[in-house]
Design a protein around this motif. Structure first.
Motif, short mmCIF file in Angstrom:
data_model
loop_
_atom_site.label_atom_id
_atom_site.label_comp_id
_atom_site.label_asym_id
_atom_site.label_seq_id
_atom_site.Cartn_x
_atom_site.Cartn_y
_atom_site.Cartn_z
N ASN A 99 11.37 34.87 -98.33
CA ASN A 99 10.46 34.70 -97.20
C ASN A 99 10.87 33.51 -96.31
O ASN A 99 10.08 32.59 -96.08
CB ASN A 99 9.02 34.53 -97.68
N GLU A 100 12.06 33.56 -95.76
CA GLU A 100 12.51 32.50 -94.86
C GLU A 100 11.66 32.47 -93.59
O GLU A 100 11.44 31.41 -93.01
CB GLU A 100 13.98 32.70 -94.50
N ALA A 104 8.20 26.77 -92.16
CA ALA A 104 7.78 26.12 -90.91
C ALA A 104 8.94 25.89 -89.95
O ALA A 104 8.76 25.93 -88.74
CB ALA A 104 7.11 24.78 -91.24
N ASP A 105 10.15 25.65 -90.48
CA ASP A 105 11.29 25.35 -89.61
C ASP A 105 12.16 26.57 -89.32
O ASP A 105 13.28 26.43 -88.85
CB ASP A 105 12.15 24.25 -90.23
N PHE A 106 11.65 27.78 -89.56
CA PHE A 106 12.44 28.98 -89.30
C PHE A 106 12.70 29.12 -87.81
O PHE A 106 11.76 29.11 -87.00
CB PHE A 106 11.71 30.22 -89.82
N SER A 113 17.33 36.97 -91.00
CA SER A 113 16.75 37.06 -92.34
C SER A 113 16.13 38.42 -92.55
O SER A 113 15.56 39.01 -91.62
CB SER A 113 15.69 35.97 -92.52
N HIS A 114 16.21 38.91 -93.78
CA HIS A 114 15.55 40.17 -94.11
C HIS A 114 14.04 40.06 -93.98
O HIS A 114 13.34 41.06 -93.89
CB HIS A 114 15.90 40.59 -95.53
N SER A 115 13.51 38.84 -94.01
CA SER A 115 12.06 38.67 -94.00
C SER A 115 11.47 38.63 -92.61
O SER A 115 10.25 38.72 -92.46
CB SER A 115 11.69 37.37 -94.73
N ASP A 119 9.31 43.81 -85.32
CA ASP A 119 8.42 43.96 -84.17
C ASP A 119 8.09 42.62 -83.51
O ASP A 119 7.61 42.58 -82.39
CB ASP A 119 7.13 44.69 -84.57
N VAL A 120 8.39 41.52 -84.20
CA VAL A 120 8.22 40.19 -83.63
C VAL A 120 9.55 39.63 -83.14
O VAL A 120 9.65 39.12 -82.02
CB VAL A 120 7.61 39.22 -84.66
N ALA A 121 10.59 39.74 -83.97
CA ALA A 121 11.88 39.12 -83.66
C ALA A 121 12.71 39.93 -82.68
O ALA A 121 13.41 39.36 -81.84
CB ALA A 121 12.67 38.92 -84.95
N GLU A 122 12.65 41.26 -82.77
CA GLU A 122 13.49 42.11 -81.94
C GLU A 122 12.70 43.30 -81.39
O GLU A 122 13.08 44.45 -81.60
CB GLU A 122 14.69 42.63 -82.74
N PRO A 123 11.63 43.06 -80.68
CA PRO A 123 10.80 44.19 -80.20
C PRO A 123 11.55 45.11 -79.25
O PRO A 123 11.19 46.29 -79.13
CB PRO A 123 9.64 43.48 -79.48
N TYR A 124 12.61 44.62 -78.64
CA TYR A 124 13.36 45.43 -77.69
C TYR A 124 14.11 46.59 -78.34
O TYR A 124 14.54 47.52 -77.65
CB TYR A 124 14.36 44.56 -76.92
#
Length: 397
Positions: A99-100, A104-106, A113-115, A119-124
């Motif tokens: 769960n990276e 807090a510093d992700f 990361s697999h975690s 839908d948040v990181a790459e919604p495009y």
């Protein structure tokens, strides 16, 4: 009087507790009943390390409970959770490594990361087809891995976006929860189901190639016997260390040459390489990184040359050369290992890209001296490759 009331209340509490316990026992589902319909799955689960865990941990029931499902299986079906949080209730250490995204510093821009939820990181990419759903969600990943071959994606079976429940690559994507093992024993095939180019070929119209890890590793010395031992993805990307101070399972999947060299690592790299692995990796990566940098400058020059002949008879041929040059360059660049996955192929592909960009540049300005980004690079890299292979073989002996 007060004492008598206290005794009465205590008696009521005891009787109520006993009745609740008896009701629970009488009404509890014997999970052996699940085997009546789910025979094969029950047999696998009951003989696995998860055999001591009840079905209801992962399968949540409707208000009627499991009894309702047993009585009317098609109208009252348990829901299945694919979230790693469920696994983390028991496997907290592994969950914390995976769960990276929860740290807090992700840095969502710099870290893959697999975690991280797609839908948040790459919604495009969510509306770009079944292949994205297959590799960017647990729901799609399970269906993708059903056939071990990397290019065997059954796009018609992949879930529609609206029914995808788990956009991260959770534990259940790679592990079968019933037997706890990986869904595919061969880690190159397991990882290669997502980490591949989807069969992209150099056709003059494909300028960008992504995630070529499968294509490089599956044809590398790690597989064909050149390396003293055959190794898969998890041997390098899952460093396992267990000491009195720390237990590492490698579920971040980060490549760390220093940890791989640690004698406490279960990967056994230190048996041959000892502490020399980090420096060997750097020596292999340095010329590839240098060549990629030079080729990006050369690509820009080739792009300008191509534009200068737009509208002429020479344009189409050089457009093909330019795209093919990008094909080779981006394949190695987006692989991300800087030659570690397959030094020979990386070298050959970058040399091919250099030659193709030079053809475009020469066609654009007619100069034979137009494209010389790294003089003598091919000879240099051949010597470096020979030295690296000789070093590995010597270490193996």
């Amino acid at each position: 009087m007060i004492h008598m009331m206290g005794e009465i209340l205590r008696s009521i509490v005891v009787v109520t507790t006993v009745l609740l316990f008896l009701t629970t026992v009488v009404g509890a589902v014997d999970f052996e009943e699940c085997g009546d319909c789910h025979g094969e799955t029950y047999a696998v689960w009951s003989s696995s390390p998860h055999g001591s865990a009840s079905c209801e941990i992962c399968h949540t029931t409707s208000p009627g409970g499991f009894d309702a499902h047993i009585s009317a299986p098609f109208t009252s079906s348990p829901n299945v959770s694919l979230s790693s949080e469920v696994c983390g209730d028991c496997h907290s250490g592994i969950y914390d490594e995976w769960n990276e995204f929860g740290e807090a510093d992700f840095d969502i821009e710099a870290i893959a990361s697999h975690s991280e939820p797609t839908d948040v990181a790459e919604p495009y990419i969510l509306h770009r087809g079944a292949s994205c759903v297959a590799c960017k969600s647990t729901d799609g990943g399970i269906l993708n891995i059903a056939d071990a071959e990397p290019y065997a994606l059954d796009e018609e079976s992949i879930h529609d976006l609206e029914v995808v429940e788990e956009w991260a690559i959770s534990c259940a994507a790679c592990h079968d929860p019933h037997d706890t093992g990986p869904r595919i024993d061969d880690s190159i095939l397991l990882c290669g189901n997502c980490h591949n180019t989807e069969g992209a070929v150099m056709d003059g119209n494909t300028p960008i190639v992504r995630h070529a890890q499968w294509e490089l590793v599956s044809t590398s010395g790690y597989v064909d016997g050149t390396h003293p031992t055959s190794i898969g993805c998890v041997d390098c990307h899952m460093v396992e260390i267990s000491t009195d101070e720390v237990v590492e399972t490698g579920h971040t999947f980060d490549f760390d040459a220093v940890l791989l060299s640690n004698p406490d690592s279960g990967n056994n790299c230190s048996l041959c390489h000892r502490s020399s692995l980090p420096s060997l990796i750097e020596k292999k990566q340095a010329p590839i990184a240098s060549h990629i940098s030079a080729l990006n400058s050369l690509k820009e020059k080739a792009g300008n040359a191509l534009e200068s002949i737009n509208g002429t008879d020479a344009y189409e041929e050089q457009r093909v050369n330019y795209n093919n040059g990008q094909f080779y360059l981006t394949k190695i660049e987006n692989d991300g290992s800087l030659g570690i996955h397959n030094l020979e192929t990386a070298t050959n592909d970058l040399v091919a890209a250099e030659e193709l960009f030079n053809k475009v540049i020469i066609a654009g300005d007619g100069s034979d001296e137009a494209g010389k980004p790294v003089p003598g690079f091919s000879a240099f890299i051949s010597i470096a490759l020979f030295a690296a292979v000789a070093f590995i073989v010597r270490k193996g002996h």
